[in-house]
Design an enzyme around this catalytic site. Structure first.
Site, mmCIF file in Angstrom:
data_model
loop_
_atom_site.group_PDB
_atom_site.id
_atom_site.type_symbol
_atom_site.label_atom_id
_atom_site.label_comp_id
_atom_site.label_asym_id
_atom_site.label_seq_id
_atom_site.Cartn_x
_atom_site.Cartn_y
_atom_site.Cartn_z
ATOM 1 C CE LYS A 97 51.799 31.387 107.363
ATOM 2 N NZ LYS A 97 52.615 30.614 108.339
ATOM 3 C CD GLU A 119 51.576 41.093 103.208
ATOM 4 O OE1 GLU A 119 51.008 41.781 102.321
ATOM 5 O OE2 GLU A 119 50.963 40.452 104.077
ATOM 6 C CB SER A 384 50.620 25.299 113.132
ATOM 7 O OG SER A 384 51.918 25.566 113.631
HETATM 8 C C1 LIG Z 1 52.878 30.993 109.653
HETATM 9 C C2 LIG Z 1 52.912 29.908 110.612
HETATM 10 C C3 LIG Z 1 52.450 30.080 111.937
HETATM 11 C C4 LIG Z 1 51.984 31.389 112.484
HETATM 12 O O1 LIG Z 1 50.842 31.922 111.894
HETATM 13 P P1 LIG Z 1 49.447 31.987 112.636
HETATM 14 O O2 LIG Z 1 48.643 32.886 111.772
HETATM 15 O O3 LIG Z 1 49.685 32.557 113.999
HETATM 16 O O4 LIG Z 1 48.912 30.619 112.692
HETATM 17 C C5 LIG Z 1 52.445 28.980 112.788
HETATM 18 N N1 LIG Z 1 52.887 27.781 112.378
HETATM 19 C C6 LIG Z 1 53.342 27.570 111.122
HETATM 20 C C7 LIG Z 1 53.817 26.218 110.747
HETATM 21 C C8 LIG Z 1 53.375 28.626 110.206
HETATM 22 O O5 LIG Z 1 53.842 28.411 108.958
#
Ligand SMILES: *Cc1c(COP(=O)(O)O)cnc(C)c1O
Length: 403
Positions: A97, A119, A384
């Site tokens: 993010k 938000e 992610s």
């Molecule tokens: C917020 C988040 C997501 C989901 O958000 P996307 O916009 O779909 O990428 C996925 N993995 C993590 C670790 C997150 O914090």
């Protein structure tokens, strides 16, 4: 079939449309502020100065490039194709993010804005944005439902430590939807001094485009790294899909290759409405938060209640570009349920020494399935985020994975 060579410059069009999806469905009073953001972004999008600053921040503050790692023990367990992980969990703050939050904050500074407004649901976007604000010396105001404030105390503390003002939202169901309304109102009241910052490839134009641009670095890096390691492209790329930003980031580096692309959505506790957040599999076209996309809807066409053990995935809409890429057949959208995600979470801990975010564990789970089906080849997974935020939940509900 599209030729994906020019895809990124062709989509979205000037109105922010990906085929029939996307656009900007705004109340009249928000049209001007959003137009201002669009114009500012397009004047910076290809500017050397802006891109050089962004590159500098990524390298010296965020810790990019993040590595691609060959998960040999996990691959051996799966017993088929080799699994590789793009380590977005190693970004500062522990997830992808920050890639778009730093970009949004840099845009704000170029526009002469003092304050970032957003938000947050579970607090992940709020923490990343508060980090970006502190790094750039900007104010930060995060709107959060009272229910979520109570549930997500550690993230509320993080945001406060980072200097953000957390605004409790006390109307309606007191969760994410109301927090969006509240943040829009605050932005409207003060758009001369502030900018609204979205947390994924969602929302009205130009956000799906802008957030994709900021996440594109994940795809560019991993394509290069993967080629360097193996001499070729992966056969498949997997990423979890909430709003879709980490997935768009990695997919955008591989659209014009032969790699199969898989977006993994959360099936939660099952197929019944309210028990999952698998928007692509069970939704139909609708409008939410100012844009058109696949949408999980109740009988009246309102956004349906959603659930996943991974709070970053429980959104009833999805990025308009994913909606388009599904219809085009370029990306396949599949599911993993809570159980499968938790199992993958434990496997990755034990076999690789990596504690993943529950969101990312959905992508790992599907990659394991795919690896079993394909005796040869390689699968690249976008990991992610890291799972420190999920430890209490997993331990309370599922234990350490040894039983
Ligand atoms: C917020 C988040 C997501 C989901 O958000 P996307 O916009 O779909 O990428 C996925 N993995 C993590 C670790 C997150 O914090």
């Amino acid at each position: 079939m599209q030729d994906y060579k020019d895809y990124l410059s062709k989509y979205p069009d000037e109105e922010g449309r990906f085929g029939g999806y996307g656009g900007a469905y705004l109340p009249p009073e928000l049209e001007k502020p959003f137009r201002e953001i669009t114009e500012a972004y397009f004047s910076l999008r290809w500017s050397d100065k802006f891109l050089t600053e962004l590159r500098h921040i990524r390298r010296h503050y965020q810790g990019r490039p993040t590595p691609v790692y060959h998960a040999a023990r996990l691959s051996e367990y799966a017993g088929g194709a080799q699994i590789y992980l793009k380590r977005e969990d190693l970004n500062h703050t522990g997830a992808h993010k920050l890639n778009h939050c730093m970009g949004e904050a840099l845009l704000a500074r170029h526009m002469g804005k003092r304050k970032l407004i957003a938000e947050t649901g579970a607090g992940q976007h709020g923490v990343a944005l508060a980090t970006a604000a502190a790094c750039f010396g900007l104010e930060c105001e995060i709107h959060m439902g009272e229910v979520d404030i109570e549930k997500e105390a550690p993230n509320v503390s993080r945001m406060k430590l980072l200097g953000a003002a957390v605004v409790p939202v006390s109307f309606g169901l007191r969760t994410l939807k109301e927090a969006v309304d509240s943040a829009f109102q605050a932005y409207l009241a003060d758009y001369e001094n502030s900018i609204y910052c979205i947390g994924s490839v969602v929302g009205p134009h130009p956000f799906p485009l802008m957030v994709r641009d900021f996440q594109h670095v994940v795809g560019v890096e991993s394509r290069e790294q993967f080629r360097e390691m193996t001499g070729t492209d992966p056969h498949a790329v997997c990423a979890c899909v909430g709003g879709g930003s980490n997935a768009m980031g990695i997919f955008s580096g591989f659209l014009d290759t032969a790699a199969e692309l898989y977006g993994v959505e959360p099936l939660g506790r099952g197929e019944k409405t309210g028990e999952h957040a698998a928007t692509m599999s069970y939704g139909r076209e609708g409008i939410i938060h100012g844009f058109k996309c696949y949408l999980l809807q109740d009988g009246e066409g309102n956004p349906a209640p959603v659930y996943s053990c991974a709070s970053g995935l429980d959104y009833p809409g999805v990025g308009p570009e994913h909606s388009f890429l599904k219809d085009e057949g370029r990306v396949r959208y599949v599911t993993a349920d809570d159980r499968q995600a938790i199992d993958a979470f434990h496997r990755l801990c034990r076999l690789e020494g990596i504690i993943p975010a529950l969101e990312s564990a959905h992508a790992v789970s599907y990659a394991l399935e795919l690896a079993r089906e394909k005796p040869h080849g390689a699968i690249l997974v976008n990991l992610s985020g890291r799972g420190d935020k999920d430890l209490d939940y997993v331990l309370d509900h599922y234990g350490c994975g040894d039983g």
